[in-house]
Write an enzyme that holds these catalytic residues in place. Structure first.
Site, mmCIF file in Angstrom:
data_model
loop_
_atom_site.group_PDB
_atom_site.id
_atom_site.type_symbol
_atom_site.label_atom_id
_atom_site.label_comp_id
_atom_site.label_asym_id
_atom_site.label_seq_id
_atom_site.Cartn_x
_atom_site.Cartn_y
_atom_site.Cartn_z
ATOM 1 C CE LYS A 51 -9.471 14.065 -23.158
ATOM 2 N NZ LYS A 51 -8.579 12.887 -23.256
ATOM 3 C CG HIS A 94 3.198 10.631 -24.053
ATOM 4 N ND1 HIS A 94 2.278 11.193 -23.192
ATOM 5 C CD2 HIS A 94 2.565 10.521 -25.238
ATOM 6 C CE1 HIS A 94 1.147 11.403 -23.823
ATOM 7 N NE2 HIS A 94 1.285 11.002 -25.067
ATOM 8 C CG HIS A 99 0.984 16.536 -23.829
ATOM 9 N ND1 HIS A 99 2.066 15.950 -23.207
ATOM 10 C CD2 HIS A 99 -0.095 15.781 -23.497
ATOM 11 C CE1 HIS A 99 1.655 14.882 -22.534
ATOM 12 N NE2 HIS A 99 0.358 14.770 -22.692
ATOM 13 C CG ASP A 144 -1.905 1.122 1.269
ATOM 14 O OD1 ASP A 144 -1.663 2.141 0.585
ATOM 15 O OD2 ASP A 144 -2.917 0.989 1.967
#
Length: 496
Positions: free
Chosen positions: A347, A185, A247, A96
């Site tokens: 989106k 990324h 990003h 945990d």
């Protein structure tokens, strides 16, 4: 063995611990990327991967889970000596993240010094849990020796400028800066790295890369997906924090940066920080002219009806969280002054695509067509990040025939040969973490200056809580985004 190889082997970690090993990030990105590195024989022979999770599993249970995860994510066969070698690397540690005893047990099971001098701790967990993990690593000595073990954290790095500074103070209380790998990324994608080569290895291009020849720059990261059961995070964050502040701002710095003195981590990041520091501050009264937000409603994508944002599971009633943001920035330096940079992301847009589009200015004289200058098609450089990775150049050529008419031809330079396969960004970045190369990771002053740029927009929207424009799912976003353009002949470039 020569001395350089000895130094390199000493720099390599022998343990790679994944906190949140059964979460979405690990399942969708980290584990497939590590397997692909195994296939490519890029993981060190002695590297052990420790999966840290709360689930009451045995090592065999974990390996079955790993097999099921990879079955849907990789093309390579999950059998034979390579896969068996990959399975053998893993240890499963039930624990945990809030329980310091779990860390004591973890420390007891890691190889001791001097057999192992470095460990990578990957925090594939919610940003809200970063602090507890960092403190517990310190409580059992896993942050020691200072400057050695590496900690990887995912964005968002804070929720605003103040919280980002608080997070940084926490990290530096227990870790040295060179131990911290802030991962974005997008910087690991082939197209982004190729942009550096495209600019700085080609004398044909770099002389044109400035305000004398470029009209404007567009950076688009469009997603056709919705929030995918991430309402708990997304409804607090929104598109500005989730995508644009990190990003898209990072992509902008790579487009706009000056040539670094060397392809070294700090030299590259120094130039990116100079770009962020040069961005013209947005005054409160100018936010409306520089930024647009909106939220998707019912619509159709690929022929399928999709719900609006406020009908998504666990989204707050009457939420004003933006799922689309577009913004205009100016970089006030010698190279870019007066050139607008248009950034947008959203989106439930028409299609999944990421594109850097650089539009060049019109020639000073129109010789080849009896039309006004403003109607001639401009030249573009288009860098596609996804779904394909390629560069396109749009130029004018003469049309066949008796008249001196022109048409636009697109020259396509794919980065991949027919027998080559693109790397996933995480494969590149994980290998860099293992090898200690920080060039594609974010330094804190980059994070801080990016927050300074967008903070005026955030603060303005926090007090404007009465209304948010909408757009239909499956569209390219709200029409309000068009008002950001400086000139009537500027329009959004949606596709190649």
């Amino acid at each position: 063995m020569n001395s350089s190889k000895v130094r390199q082997s000493e720099n390599l970690p022998c343990s790679f611990v994944i906190f949140g090993a059964t979460g979405d990030l690990a399942s969708n990105k980290l584990l497939p990327a590590l397997f692909h590195l195994e296939v490519a024989s890029r993981l060190g022979e002695g590297l052990t991967i420790v999966a840290f999770s709360r689930r009451d599993w045995t090592l065999d249970s974990w390996r079955e889970y790993l097999r099921s995860v990879l079955a849907n994510k990789v093309k390579a066969k999950l059998e034979g000596p390579v896969f068996e070698r990959f399975l053998a690397r893993f240890r499963y540690h039930r624990g945990d993240i809030n329980d310091v005893e779990s860390y004591r047990a973890l420390a007891a099971n890691l190889p001791p010094e001097p057999a192992c001098s470095r460990t990578v701790f990957y925090l594939a967990i919610k940003p809200a849990d970063f602090a507890v993990v960092i403190k517990n690593l310190e409580a059992v000595g896993l942050n020691q020796p200072r400057g050695m073990n590496r900690v990887v954290i995912e964005k968002p790095f804070g929720e605003d400028l103040e919280s980002a500074q608080v997070l940084n103070r926490l990290l530096h209380q227990y870790l040295d800066e060179e131990q911290v790998y802030r991962i974005d990324h997008f910087l690991g994608k082939e197209t982004v790295q190729n942009l550096l080569v495209f600019r700085f290895a080609n004398t044909l291009i770099e002389p044109l890369w400035n305000r004398n020849f470029i009209d404007h720059v567009q950076i688009t990261v469009a997603e056709s997906i919705g929030i995918e059961k991430r309402a708990g995070y997304y409804d607090r964050a929104g598109a500005l924090r989730d995508m644009l502040q990190n990003h898209l701002m990072q992509l902008m710095t790579v487009v706009a940066m000056e040539p670094p003195v060397a392809l070294e981590a700090d030299a590259l990041r120094d130039e990116k920080v100079k770009v962020l520091r040069s961005i013209r501050p947005i005054a409160k009264r100018a936010v409306h002219a520089h930024a647009v937000r909106a939220q998707y409603t019912f619509g159709n994508i690929d022929g399928q009806a999709v719900a609006g944002y406020q009908q998504e599971e666990n989204v707050e009633i009457n939420s004003l969280t933006e799922t689309f943001v577009a913004a205009k920035f100016y970089i006030d330096n010698w190279r870019w002054r007066g050139v607008p940079f248009y950034l947008r992301t959203g989106k439930r847009l028409t299609k999944q695509t990421s594109l850097i589009a650089i539009r060049f200015k019109h020639p000073p004289q129109q010789l080849f067509r009896e039309t006004p200058l403003e109607f001639i098609e401009p030249n573009w450089v288009l860098l596609s990040i996804q779904p394909e990775q390629s560069m396109h150049l749009e130029i004018h050529v003469k049309q066949p025939g008796l008249d001196m008419d022109t048409r636009v031809m697109q020259m396509n330079a794919s980065f991949l040969k027919t027998d080559e396969q693109a790397l996933d960004a995480y494969e590149t970045l994980l290998l860099d973490v293992i090898e200690g190369d920080r060039s594609l990771f974010i330094r804190f002053d980059e994070v801080e200056w990016a927050w300074r740029v967008v903070d005026p927009i955030l603060k303005h929207w926090l007090v404007e809580r009465e209304f948010i424009p909408t757009y239909s799912a499956g569209s390219w976003g709200p029409t309000e985004a068009n008002r950001l353009f400086d000139n009537d002949d500027q329009t959004w470039r949606n596709e190649l």
